[in-house]
Scaffold this motif. Structure first.
Motif, PDB file in Angstrom:
ATOM      1  N   ASP A 232      -3.152  -1.420  -6.624  1.00  0.00           N
ATOM      2  CA  ASP A 232      -3.298  -2.753  -6.053  1.00  0.00           C
ATOM      3  C   ASP A 232      -4.678  -2.865  -5.403  1.00  0.00           C
ATOM      4  O   ASP A 232      -5.404  -1.888  -5.271  1.00  0.00           O
ATOM      5  N   LYS A 233      -5.015  -4.080  -4.989  1.00  0.00           N
ATOM      6  CA  LYS A 233      -6.370  -4.323  -4.498  1.00  0.00           C
ATOM      7  C   LYS A 233      -6.643  -3.641  -3.163  1.00  0.00           C
ATOM      8  O   LYS A 233      -7.791  -3.344  -2.839  1.00  0.00           O
ATOM      9  N   LYS A 234      -5.614  -3.360  -2.382  1.00  0.00           N
ATOM     10  CA  LYS A 234      -5.833  -2.700  -1.098  1.00  0.00           C
ATOM     11  C   LYS A 234      -6.217  -1.238  -1.259  1.00  0.00           C
ATOM     12  O   LYS A 234      -6.956  -0.693  -0.439  1.00  0.00           O
ATOM     13  N   THR A 235      -5.694  -0.611  -2.279  1.00  0.00           N
ATOM     14  CA  THR A 235      -5.980   0.818  -2.489  1.00  0.00           C
ATOM     15  C   THR A 235      -7.012   1.052  -3.592  1.00  0.00           C
ATOM     16  O   THR A 235      -7.364   2.186  -3.870  1.00  0.00           O
ATOM     17  N   ARG A 236      -7.496  -0.024  -4.217  1.00  0.00           N
ATOM     18  CA  ARG A 236      -8.417   0.132  -5.334  1.00  0.00           C
ATOM     19  C   ARG A 236      -9.702   0.838  -4.917  1.00  0.00           C
ATOM     20  O   ARG A 236     -10.220   1.679  -5.650  1.00  0.00           O
TER      21      ARG A 236
ATOM     22  N   TYR B 235     -11.921   3.807   1.895  1.00  0.00           N
ATOM     23  CA  TYR B 235     -10.825   3.803   2.870  1.00  0.00           C
ATOM     24  C   TYR B 235     -11.138   2.919   4.074  1.00  0.00           C
ATOM     25  O   TYR B 235     -10.265   2.201   4.569  1.00  0.00           O
TER      26      TYR B 235
ATOM     27  N   ARG C 224     -11.119  -2.819   1.418  1.00  0.00           N
ATOM     28  CA  ARG C 224      -9.670  -2.994   1.558  1.00  0.00           C
ATOM     29  C   ARG C 224      -9.197  -4.320   0.974  1.00  0.00           C
ATOM     30  O   ARG C 224      -8.074  -4.731   1.203  1.00  0.00           O
ATOM     31  N   ARG C 225     -10.039  -4.973   0.220  1.00  0.00           N
ATOM     32  CA  ARG C 225      -9.707  -6.274  -0.361  1.00  0.00           C
ATOM     33  C   ARG C 225     -10.575  -6.476  -1.599  1.00  0.00           C
ATOM     34  O   ARG C 225     -11.552  -5.763  -1.820  1.00  0.00           O
TER      35      ARG C 225
ATOM     36  N   ASP D  72      -2.139  -9.540  -5.899  1.00  0.00           N
ATOM     37  CA  ASP D  72      -2.702  -8.403  -5.183  1.00  0.00           C
ATOM     38  C   ASP D  72      -2.015  -7.086  -5.529  1.00  0.00           C
ATOM     39  O   ASP D  72      -2.387  -6.045  -5.001  1.00  0.00           O
TER      40      ASP D  72
END
Length: 604
Positions: free
Chosen positions: A190-194, A406, A410-411, A60
């Protein structure tokens, strides 16, 4: 262990290969990205496990760590390149009339933008493939050099052919800029901020598109069109060098290794599918005003677009089909390491998602291209004001992509239902826009609907990139995202060329019939024919031409433009409905989930 193909097990419907006999196997779902560059699946899996065991980047996390200062430098440099590239996608809408007259090509104005789109879109998979074979950093300087040289060459052109040649070279560099934007998001976030980063990239693109039309409209009367192009050369060079120096050293060479050793340059060069690249990339093309085309220099996309732009040309339409068949045959039967890996070409979800994006961007560009024309010719807005309307719709595009990135993205994973809803939202806005496209519509209502369409498109594009990453094999992310960008780029070509074909045919008919009724004659005289040709290439002549139109002549012109643009947007609404159906058929199951399902069936 027997595979699903051996046991007769069937793939889930949404993952069934479009081209039978090339269904992806379990081994294709390895986590490495550098597939077909000389790295076997087992070695890719071993390399991935080794990186994780040695404390490498988590699944991640980002693949390359960068500090704050370096990240800011990368972001600013990439933003400048994206901004310059995207201004070339819309700026010519405001100067194409005077430019066409200056280059003595009043009936070929649509090719100023279309040539750039075609060149950029055709090269996207090739550059994405080169980034995977050599490294993302290695493509930066060559692509920036192409863009800078093309802009300088176009600024010095004195003929239509020379200008279009410069635009084609610029498009090659623009393709590299698009690949950089997508690849660097994948590698450095990373995948959370992609999702948010994708929104920022889309915002940079759309900011250039929106500002480009307004800036070109304001500066052209002051400085002329040549400085608008040569001034891009030093900006691109400075931003390109800054980006190259800012990227982390770990991006200087691909992580594709076999037994821990880098792949030799000779083996990288040998792994390139040169024949597939030649068939995929279109050559410089000088469209003729006659019903002839130089078939030795045209390939699938150019042939198809030219066959439907303006008058319909059957010969290039048929030749485009043969060119497409030759490319697919080469990739499946002849190429050892195809430009587009077989696991991508045979993925139903990936290809249908790309086709859906093609339709969506085609519809979107029909709005971006003809909104300023509508404001200029129908609403009598000054050129700078007409171009500024794009600021509102592209602001909505940026806010939509950023907000959904946003709040929701988030994933990593499937966003099937959400994407379909966003496409439905886009369809509704386009349909309503076609309904209200007449001279009496209040400007605020028109701008509001155009802005909402921007919001819907921004949301849909953000979902599309994350969802197609879910549908693609991890080993083919670079090529898959480049292919998605290719179809989006072709959407720009289709939106300007095919919509231009509808627009010019309807406008010509309305103008001719209107002037015939006005004059009461069976055919147009030389003066009327000349006026029709001028109105076809220059919408600003309706209200701001050197020769002031009489009130009844202006009524004919306004009615012609309003009817033609309405026809374009009605066709875009139908296309948006088709897009929803195609995207729904793409499905939601990832290759890893599909492989695990087959493995479970085999064990049972």
């Amino acid at each position: 262990m027997p595979t699903a193909r051996d046991t007769g097990a069937k793939l889930p419907p949404e993952q069934t290969a479009l081209l039978a006999g090339h269904e992806p196997l379990l081994g294709d779902a390895s986590p490495g990205r550098w597939t077909d560059a000389g790295m076997a699946p087992d070695s890719r899996e071993e390399s991935s496990r080794r990186q994780t065991a040695e404390g490498g980047v988590a699944l991640d996390g980002s693949n390359h760590e960068v500090g704050f200062a370096r990240g800011v430098a990368i972001g600013i440099s990439l933003f400048v390149l994206i901004f310059i590239h995207s201004t070339n996608m819309s700026g010519l809408t405001m100067i194409q009339g005077p430019l066409a007259i200056d280059l003595h090509a009043p009936t070929l104005a649509m090719w100023f933008t279309t040539s750039y789109f075609i060149s950029a879109s055709s090269l996207l998979p090739v550059i994405g493939r080169l980034a995977a074979i050599f490294s993302p950093r290695a493509v930066v300087l060559p692509c920036v050099a192409l863009f800078a040289l093309g802009s300088l060459f176009a600024s010095q052109a004195h003929s239509f052919a020379a200008f279009v040649a410069g635009r084609i070279v610029m498009g090659g560099g623009g393709a590299g800029i698009v690949v950089m934007a997508v690849v660097f998001v994948i590698e450095l976030t990373d995948k959370k901020t992609r999702g948010v980063m994708i929104g920022f990239v889309n915002a940079a693109f759309t900011m250039g598109v929106s500002v480009g039309a307004a800036v070109y409209g304001v500066l052209h009367p002051v400085v002329g069109w040549r400085p608008l192009f040569w001034f891009q050369t030093p900006l691109a060079i400075i931003a390109g060098i800054a980006l190259y120096l800012s990227l982390p050293p770990s991006m200087s060479s691909p992580p594709a290794q076999q037994n821990g050793k880098p792949i030799p340059l000779s083996r990288k060069l040998a792994s390139i599918d040169y024949l597939g690249a030649i068939l995929l990339v279109s050559s410089p093309f000088h469209p003729s005003t006659k019903h002839k085309t130089n078939t030795s220099q045209t390939l699938t996309i150019i042939l198809f677009l030219y066959s439907l732009a303006g008058d319909i040309h059957p010969t290039p339409l048929i030749l485009s089909l043969f060119s497409l068949i030759a490319f697919v045959t080469t990739e499946f039967r002849l190429a050892t390491n195809p430009i587009i890996p077989l696991s991508v070409l045979s993925s139903r979800g990936v290809l249908l998602s790309c086709l859906a994006q093609l339709g969506l961007i085609t519809a979107r560009w029909s709005i971006l291209f003809y909104t300023p024309v509508f404001m200029l010719a129908v609403r009598a807005s000054p050129p700078a004001t007409a171009g500024a309307v794009l600021i509102f719709t592209n602001l909505g595009f940026s806010l939509g992509g950023l907000a959904i990135g946003y709040l929701h993205i988030r994933r990593a994973g499937s966003y099937y239902a959400a994407q379909l809803l966003s496409l439905l939202f886009s369809f509704i806005t386009i349909t309503f826009l076609a309904v209200i496209s007449h001279p009496t519509t209040p400007s605020l209502v028109f701008i509001a609907i155009v802005t909402l369409n921007g919001v819907a498109t921004g949301i849909a594009l953000n979902y599309a990139l994350v969802h197609i990453l879910h549908l693609s094999h991890p080993s083919t992310e670079y090529v898959t995202t480049s292919l998605l960008a290719t179809f989006r780029g072709f959407g720009g070509s289709f939106g300007t060329s095919l919509a231009g074909g509808i627009f010019y045919r309807v406008l010509r008919d309305r103008l001719v019939n209107g002037f015939l009724r006005l004059d009461g004659t069976p055919e147009l005289g030389p003066a009327r024919r000349k006026l029709v040709d001028r109105l076809l290439g220059s919408p600003d002549l309706v209200w701001y031409g050197d020769d002031v139109l009489a009130p009844r002549e202006r009524h004919v012109a306004v009615d012609g433009y309003a009817t033609a643009i309405k026809g374009v947007w009605q066709a875009a609404a139908v296309l948006a409905l088709v897009v929803i159906v195609v995207q729904a058929a793409a499905g939601w199951t990832s290759p890893r989930e599909e492989a695990e399902g087959r493995l479970h069936e085999d064990e049972e």
